[in-house]
Design a protein around this motif. Structure first.
Motif, PDB file in Angstrom:
ATOM      1  N   GLY A   1      27.491  37.014  41.815  1.00 19.68           N
ATOM      2  CA  GLY A   1      28.461  38.092  41.662  1.00 19.68           C
ATOM      3  C   GLY A   1      27.803  39.458  41.747  1.00 19.68           C
ATOM      4  N   ALA A   2      26.638  39.584  41.120  1.00 22.01           N
ATOM      5  CA  ALA A   2      25.906  40.846  41.154  1.00 22.01           C
ATOM      6  C   ALA A   2      25.471  41.196  42.572  1.00 22.01           C
ATOM      7  N   LYS A   3      25.006  40.216  43.317  1.00 21.26           N
ATOM      8  CA  LYS A   3      24.549  40.474  44.689  1.00 21.26           C
ATOM      9  C   LYS A   3      25.695  40.909  45.597  1.00 21.26           C
ATOM     10  N   LEU A   4      26.864  40.326  45.406  1.00 27.90           N
ATOM     11  CA  LEU A   4      28.016  40.724  46.223  1.00 27.90           C
ATOM     12  C   LEU A   4      28.397  42.171  45.963  1.00 27.90           C
ATOM     13  N   VAL A   5      28.316  42.596  44.722  1.00 30.08           N
ATOM     14  CA  VAL A   5      28.609  43.991  44.394  1.00 30.08           C
ATOM     15  C   VAL A   5      27.528  44.909  44.949  1.00 30.08           C
TER      16      VAL A   5
ATOM     17  N   GLU B   1      34.299  31.469  38.789  1.00 29.32           N
ATOM     18  CA  GLU B   1      34.840  32.773  39.186  1.00 29.32           C
ATOM     19  C   GLU B   1      34.642  33.793  38.070  1.00 29.32           C
ATOM     20  N   THR B   2      34.829  33.373  36.830  1.00 29.31           N
ATOM     21  CA  THR B   2      34.656  34.287  35.704  1.00 29.31           C
ATOM     22  C   THR B   2      33.206  34.726  35.584  1.00 29.31           C
ATOM     23  N   ALA B   3      32.274  33.791  35.724  1.00 29.27           N
ATOM     24  CA  ALA B   3      30.851  34.124  35.616  1.00 29.27           C
ATOM     25  C   ALA B   3      30.425  35.079  36.727  1.00 29.27           C
ATOM     26  N   MET B   4      30.975  34.902  37.916  1.00 29.94           N
ATOM     27  CA  MET B   4      30.640  35.826  39.000  1.00 29.94           C
ATOM     28  C   MET B   4      31.196  37.214  38.730  1.00 29.94           C
ATOM     29  N   ILE B   5      32.374  37.285  38.125  1.00 34.70           N
ATOM     30  CA  ILE B   5      32.931  38.590  37.760  1.00 34.70           C
ATOM     31  C   ILE B   5      32.058  39.253  36.696  1.00 34.70           C
ATOM     32  N   VAL B   6      31.537  38.484  35.752  1.00 35.38           N
ATOM     33  CA  VAL B   6      30.609  39.036  34.762  1.00 35.38           C
ATOM     34  C   VAL B   6      29.439  39.717  35.466  1.00 35.38           C
ATOM     35  N   GLY B   7      28.831  39.013  36.408  1.00 35.85           N
ATOM     36  CA  GLY B   7      27.707  39.583  37.150  1.00 35.85           C
ATOM     37  C   GLY B   7      28.112  40.797  37.963  1.00 35.85           C
ATOM     38  N   GLY B   8      29.317  40.724  38.558  1.00 33.63           N
ATOM     39  CA  GLY B   8      29.801  41.841  39.350  1.00 33.63           C
ATOM     40  C   GLY B   8      30.024  43.090  38.513  1.00 33.63           C
ATOM     41  N   ILE B   9      30.626  42.925  37.335  1.00 31.21           N
ATOM     42  CA  ILE B   9      30.866  44.064  36.443  1.00 31.21           C
ATOM     43  C   ILE B   9      29.543  44.690  36.017  1.00 31.21           C
ATOM     44  N   LEU B  10      28.584  43.867  35.621  1.00 30.24           N
ATOM     45  CA  LEU B  10      27.304  44.379  35.147  1.00 30.24           C
ATOM     46  C   LEU B  10      26.553  45.122  36.250  1.00 30.24           C
TER      47      LEU B  10
ATOM     48  N   ILE C   1      38.343  45.405  46.426  1.00 29.59           N
ATOM     49  CA  ILE C   1      38.627  44.379  45.427  1.00 29.59           C
ATOM     50  C   ILE C   1      38.039  43.059  45.916  1.00 29.59           C
ATOM     51  N   ILE C   2      37.269  42.424  45.059  1.00 24.71           N
ATOM     52  CA  ILE C   2      36.691  41.114  45.362  1.00 24.71           C
ATOM     53  C   ILE C   2      37.433  40.076  44.536  1.00 24.71           C
ATOM     54  N   VAL C   3      38.042  39.122  45.213  1.00 20.93           N
ATOM     55  CA  VAL C   3      38.761  38.041  44.537  1.00 20.93           C
ATOM     56  C   VAL C   3      37.888  36.790  44.548  1.00 20.93           C
ATOM     57  N   PHE C   4      37.541  36.313  43.370  1.00 25.10           N
ATOM     58  CA  PHE C   4      36.722  35.121  43.221  1.00 25.10           C
ATOM     59  C   PHE C   4      37.620  33.929  42.890  1.00 25.10           C
ATOM     60  N   ALA C   5      37.444  32.843  43.605  1.00 24.48           N
ATOM     61  CA  ALA C   5      38.263  31.644  43.385  1.00 24.48           C
ATOM     62  C   ALA C   5      37.380  30.487  42.921  1.00 24.48           C
ATOM     63  N   GLY C   6      37.865  29.772  41.907  1.00 28.78           N
ATOM     64  CA  GLY C   6      37.120  28.620  41.414  1.00 28.78           C
ATOM     65  C   GLY C   6      38.035  27.658  40.677  1.00 28.78           C
ATOM     66  N   ASP C   7      37.692  26.393  40.717  1.00 29.93           N
ATOM     67  CA  ASP C   7      38.486  25.378  40.024  1.00 29.93           C
ATOM     68  C   ASP C   7      37.875  25.018  38.672  1.00 29.93           C
ATOM     69  N   HIS C   8      38.741  24.498  37.808  1.00 28.99           N
ATOM     70  CA  HIS C   8      38.366  24.163  36.438  1.00 28.99           C
ATOM     71  C   HIS C   8      38.602  22.673  36.188  1.00 28.99           C
ATOM     72  N   GLY C   9      37.591  22.017  35.619  1.00 24.65           N
ATOM     73  CA  GLY C   9      37.689  20.578  35.389  1.00 24.65           C
ATOM     74  C   GLY C   9      38.867  20.185  34.528  1.00 24.65           C
ATOM     75  N   ILE C  10      39.198  21.018  33.556  1.00 26.39           N
ATOM     76  CA  ILE C  10      40.311  20.714  32.658  1.00 26.39           C
ATOM     77  C   ILE C  10      41.623  20.579  33.420  1.00 26.39           C
ATOM     78  N   ALA C  11      41.745  21.289  34.554  1.00 23.66           N
ATOM     79  CA  ALA C  11      43.017  21.312  35.293  1.00 23.66           C
ATOM     80  C   ALA C  11      43.344  19.968  35.936  1.00 23.66           C
TER      81      ALA C  11
END
Length: 346
Positions: free
Chosen positions: A152-156, A237-246, A57-67
């Motif tokens: 994300g793709a490269k990590l996978v 983090e979401t964008a990296m998960i997209v790459g990881g899934i693909l 399991i790869i856990v990706f962490a990232g912050d969001h400007g809205i927060a």
């Protein structure tokens, strides 16, 4: 940004898998969902003897400007950093469940608003110190978005090269349920009020305010395509998960889909490559409002419903033993013929 993902369509293999499952010493269909799992995993791995190897399991962490505004999240943005340290120190739920089930765990800094020391057991894939505030401007540039997908793709790909054939994704990022809700409404045409939930613990008043703010965000932006929508509303983090899934689908890996945030990334990935869901096993139904509708949009049947809504990949971790059980019965359970057991009278 091209992923060669083949749909699972080998009818000869599927017929042989069905025969192998049906001739085990049991009534037809008696193992229920485990039979469907064994069938899918055998299809993904293109074999009658599938295996769950080095589940990770790869856990990706990232912050969001809205927060930073503190208007859509009850916890301050600093909690993202604090939880990353908790992951590193082994104190989070995902650490415990990964240890329980023999899962390798990787933690990735996708875009946390903090500078971590180099010596920490943390993969540095930082795009920036958090995304921008999408109340004002898109969360990231297109280049940043594509870079995150590529990382994300490269990590996978690295995990696969090290013998991993089963992978799940987790996330950490204060404010990321807002991002996921925006992606959900964009890709499923579900009204935003049906996508927004409590996140990390908003009360009814807080949820109402969250809906109001996210409605303003939707009215402000008009993304012109899939990548533009991810760049406008997404997190690193979401964008990296997209790459990881693909990439995982391209490499014919078994993909465990966790909860609300990870499923929002899958919505993006499926828009890019519709066959990606052939490789996905849905771990659980999150208690975060909106996830059930997300799953219905994907025609998904999750394995578990434990009223969890923690994220971190915890649902995926809990589901790993079911995957192991499904391939073990397929590989080791006797058939009627090998056990000398009479079959049903016709």
């Amino acid at each position: 940004m091209e992923f060669n993902i083949k749909p699972l369509s080998d009818s000869d293999l599927q017929e042989k898998l069905r025969h192998k499952i049906d001739t085990k010493t049991k009534p037809l269909g008696a193992l229920g969902t485990l039979e469907a799992l064994a069938f899918q995993i055998g299809n993904i791995q293109n074999t009658l003897e599938p295996a769950i190897s080095n589940p990770t399991i790869i856990v990706f962490a990232g912050d969001h400007g809205i927060a930073k505004e503190g208007m859509v999240n009850p916890y301050p943005q600093e909690v993202t950093t604090q939880m990353v340290y908790n992951f590193i120190q082994g104190g989070a739920a995902i650490n415990i469940f990964s240890n329980t089930h023999g899962i390798d765990l990787k933690i990735v800094d996708a875009g946390v608003n903090h500078s971590f020391e180099n010596k920490l057991p943390l993969i540095d894939a930082k795009i920036d110190f958090g995304t921008k505030n999408y109340r004002i401007e898109p969360a990231m540039t297109e280049d940043q978005c594509l870079s995150a997908i590529e990382k994300g793709a490269k990590l996978v790909a690295t995990a696969h090269a090290n013998g991993v054939n089963t992978i799940g994704f987790g996330e950490m990022g204060i404010g990321n349920t807002s991002s996921a809700a925006l992606l959900m409404t964009y890709f499923t045409n579900t009204p935003i009020e049906d996508c927004v939930g409590a996140g990390t613990g908003l009360n009814d008043k807080g949820i109402g305010n969250k809906i109001k703010i996210l409605t303003e965000v939707l009215n402000k932006h008009c993304p012109k395509n899939t990548i533009d929508a991810l760049a406008t509303y997404g997190g690193f983090e979401t964008a990296m998960i997209v790459g990881g899934i693909l990439k995982a689908a391209e490499l014919e890996m078994v993909i465990l889909i966790d909860g609300f945030i990870v499923t929002s990334a899958l919505l993006v990935a499926k828009k890019i490559a519709p066959s990606v869901t052939d490789y996905c096993i849905f771990a659980h139904t999150s208690n975060e409002k909106g996830h059930t509708k997300m799953l219905a949009h994907l025609n998904a049947s999750p394995l578990l419903h434990l009223n969890m809504r923690l994220g971190e990949g915890t649902g995926a971790a809990i589901a790993v033993p079911l995957l192991r059980a499904s391939v073990d019965f397929l590989n080791h359970m006797a058939s009627f013929k090998s056990a000398g057991v009479s079959t049903k009278n016709e």
